[in-house]
Design an enzyme around this catalytic site. Sequence first.
Site, PDB file in Angstrom:
ATOM      1  N   GLY A  26       0.620  -5.248   1.551  1.00  0.00           N
ATOM      2  CA  GLY A  26      -0.596  -5.395   0.759  1.00  0.00           C
ATOM      3  C   GLY A  26      -0.434  -6.284  -0.448  1.00  0.00           C
TER       4      GLY A  26
ATOM      5  N   ILE B 152       0.828  -1.199   0.000  1.00  0.00           N
ATOM      6  CA  ILE B 152       0.000   0.000   0.000  1.00  0.00           C
ATOM      7  C   ILE B 152       0.874   1.265   0.000  1.00  0.00           C
ATOM      8  CG2 ILE B 152      -0.234   0.154   2.506  1.00  0.00           C
ATOM      9  CD1 ILE B 152      -3.221   0.906   1.968  1.00  0.00           C
TER      10      ILE B 152
ATOM     11  N   ASP C 241      -1.445  -9.650   0.542  1.00  0.00           N
ATOM     12  CA  ASP C 241      -2.905  -9.731   0.511  1.00  0.00           C
ATOM     13  C   ASP C 241      -3.390 -10.018  -0.907  1.00  0.00           C
ATOM     14  OD1 ASP C 241      -3.889  -8.778   3.296  1.00  0.00           O
ATOM     15  OD2 ASP C 241      -2.476  -7.214   2.748  1.00  0.00           O
TER      16      ASP C 241
END
Length: 270
Positions: A121, A66, A124
């Site tokens: 992220g 991110i 993820d």
Amino acid sequence: MSQYQAFNVELADNIAHVQINRPDKINAMNAAFWSEIVDIFQWIDETDEVRVVVLSGAGKHFSSGIDLMMLAGVANELGKDVGRNARVLRRKILQLQASFNAVDNCRKPVLAAVQGYCLGGAIDLISACDMRYAAEDAQFSIKEIDIGMAADVGTLQRLPRIIGDGMLRELAYTGRTFGADEARSIGLVNRVYSDTASLLEGVMGIARDIAAKSPIAVTGTKEMISYMRDHRIDDGLEYVATWNAAMLQSNDLRLAMAAHMSKQKPEFLD
């Protein structure tokens, strides 16, 4: 296809190549990334010509996770009221989760090709993919613990089913960096390639193999595997019986059987 700020998207031979395209920012996930990935995977789901997706990152790295500038922007939205701050943060987290849910819920197989950094992220994101492949220089880390937070966009929910509970706990609690060979040994990635070029060549080869199969059969197979993540075996057997009661009437079955008997390659409709 639309033009995107954070991605480059190409469609060839029934394969959609979705490439994170911010190499000058280590493919950090900015605001455009989070909204555009939903649009891209909606287009993929609605486009029958797309049978397989390859997800990669431009440049030396897959993604550093991110974009911290985006996090700073969220912080600027907060005031003095704890309850209202919680409402803002919860809404933002659910929006981010929806972006990777779009990947996970895609009807087509999604193959991730990872080189260089795959941090925070980005873990993820690849957790929401069907399969993951890596170049030898890949470096993985569940980095959220090092910035004082629990990962909240899918890693902690999806990775236990991929690498097991104990290994996930170690990686999530420590935030340590691990390489491609360890990723292969724990089942995070299926194969390791010597460099980025051979990685993309190998993953595209696997994608072509999948794209040559019946799209009806591939979609059904993915649906059944995904269904079994949170259902009992007898539930899954009942579901596949109902599913195939319709899908076995597809012409693809007759076409595949005829091609197999004549030792020819079948050509399926999209």
